[in-house]
Design an enzyme around this catalytic site. Structure first.
Site, PDB file in Angstrom:
ATOM      1  N   CYS A  65      -5.165  -6.719   1.761  1.00  0.00           N
ATOM      2  CA  CYS A  65      -5.391  -7.779   2.752  1.00  0.00           C
ATOM      3  C   CYS A  65      -4.154  -8.660   2.877  1.00  0.00           C
ATOM      4  O   CYS A  65      -3.598  -9.111   1.873  1.00  0.00           O
ATOM      5  CB  CYS A  65      -6.583  -8.630   2.331  1.00  0.00           C
ATOM      6  N   VAL A 103       3.391   8.987  -0.920  1.00  0.00           N
ATOM      7  CA  VAL A 103       2.189   8.143  -0.844  1.00  0.00           C
ATOM      8  C   VAL A 103       0.949   8.986  -0.530  1.00  0.00           C
ATOM      9  O   VAL A 103      -0.141   8.460  -0.349  1.00  0.00           O
ATOM     10  CB  VAL A 103       2.371   7.051   0.248  1.00  0.00           C
ATOM     11  N   GLY A 141      12.753  17.645  -4.269  1.00  0.00           N
ATOM     12  CA  GLY A 141      12.341  17.448  -2.878  1.00  0.00           C
ATOM     13  C   GLY A 141      12.624  16.078  -2.337  1.00  0.00           C
ATOM     14  O   GLY A 141      11.812  15.515  -1.592  1.00  0.00           O
ATOM     15  N   THR A 142      13.791  15.525  -2.681  1.00  0.00           N
ATOM     16  CA  THR A 142      14.150  14.232  -2.106  1.00  0.00           C
ATOM     17  C   THR A 142      15.577  14.271  -1.578  1.00  0.00           C
ATOM     18  O   THR A 142      16.464  14.877  -2.170  1.00  0.00           O
ATOM     19  CB  THR A 142      14.001  13.078  -3.124  1.00  0.00           C
ATOM     20  N   SER A 143      15.777  13.580  -0.449  1.00  0.00           N
ATOM     21  CA  SER A 143      17.123  13.513   0.140  1.00  0.00           C
ATOM     22  C   SER A 143      18.007  12.552  -0.644  1.00  0.00           C
ATOM     23  O   SER A 143      19.213  12.487  -0.423  1.00  0.00           O
ATOM     24  CB  SER A 143      17.018  13.043   1.599  1.00  0.00           C
ATOM     25  N   CYS A 165     -10.577  -7.371   6.255  1.00  0.00           N
ATOM     26  CA  CYS A 165     -11.049  -7.685   4.906  1.00  0.00           C
ATOM     27  C   CYS A 165     -12.316  -8.540   5.007  1.00  0.00           C
ATOM     28  O   CYS A 165     -12.581  -9.143   6.042  1.00  0.00           O
ATOM     29  CB  CYS A 165      -9.932  -8.459   4.191  1.00  0.00           C
ATOM     30  N   CYS A 190      -5.687 -12.470   1.699  1.00  0.00           N
ATOM     31  CA  CYS A 190      -6.071 -12.800   0.308  1.00  0.00           C
ATOM     32  C   CYS A 190      -5.471 -11.846  -0.716  1.00  0.00           C
ATOM     33  O   CYS A 190      -5.684 -11.979  -1.914  1.00  0.00           O
ATOM     34  CB  CYS A 190      -7.600 -12.781   0.193  1.00  0.00           C
ATOM     35  N   HIS A 232       6.530   3.894  -3.805  1.00  0.00           N
ATOM     36  CA  HIS A 232       6.367   3.473  -2.401  1.00  0.00           C
ATOM     37  C   HIS A 232       4.904   3.260  -2.031  1.00  0.00           C
ATOM     38  O   HIS A 232       4.550   3.253  -0.847  1.00  0.00           O
ATOM     39  CB  HIS A 232       7.038   4.492  -1.467  1.00  0.00           C
TER      40      HIS A 232
HETATM   41  N1  APR Z   1      11.049  22.212  -1.529  1.00  0.00           N
HETATM   42  C1  APR Z   1      12.004  21.369  -1.988  1.00  0.00           C
HETATM   43  N2  APR Z   1      12.645  20.467  -1.215  1.00  0.00           N
HETATM   44  C2  APR Z   1      12.299  20.431   0.092  1.00  0.00           C
HETATM   45  C3  APR Z   1      11.317  21.293   0.659  1.00  0.00           C
HETATM   46  C4  APR Z   1      10.690  22.210  -0.216  1.00  0.00           C
HETATM   47  N3  APR Z   1       9.756  23.077   0.215  1.00  0.00           N
HETATM   48  N4  APR Z   1      11.206  20.995   1.984  1.00  0.00           N
HETATM   49  C5  APR Z   1      12.078  19.992   2.228  1.00  0.00           C
HETATM   50  N5  APR Z   1      12.741  19.669   1.109  1.00  0.00           N
HETATM   51  C6  APR Z   1      13.741  18.618   0.903  1.00  0.00           C
HETATM   52  C7  APR Z   1      14.638  18.337   2.081  1.00  0.00           C
HETATM   53  O1  APR Z   1      15.782  19.172   2.027  1.00  0.00           O
HETATM   54  C8  APR Z   1      15.004  16.871   1.832  1.00  0.00           C
HETATM   55  O2  APR Z   1      16.156  16.779   1.000  1.00  0.00           O
HETATM   56  O3  APR Z   1      13.006  17.422   0.691  1.00  0.00           O
HETATM   57  C9  APR Z   1      13.806  16.317   1.058  1.00  0.00           C
HETATM   58  C10 APR Z   1      12.955  15.361   1.880  1.00  0.00           C
HETATM   59  O4  APR Z   1      13.752  14.238   2.169  1.00  0.00           O
HETATM   60  P1  APR Z   1      13.103  13.012   2.967  1.00  0.00           P
HETATM   61  O5  APR Z   1      12.356  13.543   4.146  1.00  0.00           O
HETATM   62  O6  APR Z   1      14.212  12.023   3.187  1.00  0.00           O
HETATM   63  O7  APR Z   1      12.022  12.425   1.969  1.00  0.00           O
HETATM   64  P2  APR Z   1      12.251  11.448   0.742  1.00  0.00           P
HETATM   65  O8  APR Z   1      13.527  11.764   0.047  1.00  0.00           O
HETATM   66  O9  APR Z   1      11.015  11.468  -0.043  1.00  0.00           O
HETATM   67  O10 APR Z   1      12.386  10.026   1.480  1.00  0.00           O
HETATM   68  C11 APR Z   1      12.394   8.882   0.671  1.00  0.00           C
HETATM   69  O11 APR Z   1      12.167   7.542   2.672  1.00  0.00           O
HETATM   70  O12 APR Z   1      11.207   7.226   4.750  1.00  0.00           O
HETATM   71  C12 APR Z   1      11.160   6.847   3.429  1.00  0.00           C
HETATM   72  O13 APR Z   1       9.275   5.991   2.342  1.00  0.00           O
HETATM   73  C13 APR Z   1       9.834   7.190   2.817  1.00  0.00           C
HETATM   74  O14 APR Z   1       9.386   7.796   0.506  1.00  0.00           O
HETATM   75  C14 APR Z   1      10.174   8.108   1.648  1.00  0.00           C
HETATM   76  C15 APR Z   1      11.648   7.794   1.385  1.00  0.00           C
END
Ligand code: APR
Length: 247
Positions: A128, A104, A188-190, A149, A131, A120
Site C-alpha cells: 500500500c 520477480v 542469465g543476466t546481462s 488497500c 500505510c 528486485h
Molecule cells: N539461458 C541463459 N541466459 C539467457 C537465456 C537462457 N536460456 N536467455 C537469455 N539469456 C540471457 C541474455 O543473453 C541476457 O544476457 O539472459 C540475460 C537477460 O538479461 P536482461 O533481459 O537484461 O535481464 P536481467 O539481467 O535480469 O535484468 C536485470 O533489469 O529491467 C530490469 O528489473 C529488471 O531485474 C531486471 C534487471
C-alpha cells in the site's frame, strides 16, 4: 549440448564448497518468460519510463497495473524449467548455498528453493502506498484496477522500480554471502543493472571462482573466470551431473 566444464570448476563441485547463485531473467527464458534486453527483450517493445518507475505509477497507476497484470497472467501459465530445478537441488547439495535473484516471477520459489534473496522484489506481492502494508497475492488482483488497500490507499506491485532503492536487508545479506563464497554462478543476466550487477564484481574481487552461464557474453563476461555459453536449462543439468560423478 557440448559445454566444456573446466577441471578447476569440477574440483569445486563438491558439497563442502560455499556457493552463491545469482540469477537474472535469462534463467526463466526457457519457461517462456520474456527477458528485458536482447533480441525479444521487453524493453524493446515497452517504454520502461511509462511502466517501471514511481513516476509512471503516480501519473497512470491503471496503465502500470495493466502491464504487470499482463506479466502475472503470462507467468501464472508457465512452469519452472530444468535450470530452476537444478538451482533448487543445489540448495540441498552444497553445505553453504545462497540464491540471489533479480527476478520477480516466483519461479525459484515454485522450483523448491526455500531461501531466496529477491533484490528486485516479488511480482506476487503488493504494497500500500499509504500505510505500507504488504500482502501476498494468491490470485490475480481483482478489477477494477488499481486495487485498493483496506485503508483506502492504492496497492502497488511489490517490485523495485528504476530509481528506487533495493531492499536493504536483502542486498546487504547478498553482499555478505557474495564476499564469503568460493564459487559464484552468474546465470542469465546481462549484468547491466546496478547495484545488483555489482555482485559478480565483488565475488571476483574477493577471490571466488566466478562462472557465467549465458547464451551470449554479458557485460561482465570479460571478468569471469569461466564462461559457459549456453542455455541455463541445458548447462545447469550438466553441472549437476558433474557434481554427482566422482572427478
Ligand atoms: N539461458 C541463459 N541466459 C539467457 C537465456 C537462457 N536460456 N536467455 C537469455 N539469456 C540471457 C541474455 O543473453 C541476457 O544476457 O539472459 C540475460 C537477460 O538479461 P536482461 O533481459 O537484461 O535481464 P536481467 O539481467 O535480469 O535484468 C536485470 O533489469 O529491467 C530490469 O528489473 C529488471 O531485474 C531486471 C534487471
Amino acid at each position: 549440448m557440448s559445454v566444456a566444464i573446466s577441471n578447476k570448476l569440477s574440483c569445486l563441485l563438491v558439497p563442502s564448497t560455499n556457493v552463491v547463485v545469482f540469477t537474472g531473467a535469462g534463467v526463466s527464458a526457457e519457461s517462456g518468460v520474456p527477458t528485458f534486453r536482447g533480441i525479444d527483450g521487453l524493453w524493446n517493445e515497452f517504454n520502461v519510463q511509462e511502466l517501471a518507475t514511481p513516476q509512471a505509477f503516480a501519473s497512470n497507476p491503471v496503465r502500470v497495473w495493466e502491464w504487470y497484470l499482463w506479466r502475472m497472467e503470462l507467468i501464472s501459465k508457465v512452469d519452472p524449467n530444468a535450470g530452476h530445478r537444478v538451482i533448487s537441488w543445489m540448495e540441498s547439495f552444497f553445505s553453504e548455498f545462497t540464491l540471489i535473484t533479480q527476478n520477480v516471477d516466483g519461479l525459484h520459489d515454485r522450483a523448491g528453493n526455500r531461501h531466496i534473496f529477491k533484490l528486485h522484489g516479488d511480482l506476487w506481492e503488493v504494497r500500500c502506498v499509504r500505510c505500507s502494508k504488504t500482502a501476498k497475492l494468491l490470485t490475480l488482483p481483482p478489477h477494477p484496477l488499481p486495487p485498493a488497500c483496506e485503508c483506502g490507499g492504492l496497492l502497488r506491485p511489490g517490485v523495485v522500480w528504476f530509481g528506487e532503492m533495493l531492499p536493504e536487508r536483502e542486498f546487504s545479506q547478498s553482499v555478505a554471502a557474495t564476499e564469503h563464497c568460493q564459487l559464484f554462478f552468474s546465470v542469465g543476466t546481462s549484468a547491466e543493472v546496478y547495484p545488483a550487477a555489482q555482485l559478480p564484481i565483488i565475488a571476483k574481487e574477493k577471490g571466488a571462482y566466478v562462472v557465467e552461464i549465458n547464451i551470449e557474453r554479458s557485460a561482465f563476461a570479460c571478468r569471469a573466470d569461466e564462461v559457459l555459453c549456453g542455455k541455463a536449462g541445458e548447462v545447469l543439468p550438466l553441472i549437476q551431473h558433474r557434481c554427482t560423478v566422482p572427478f
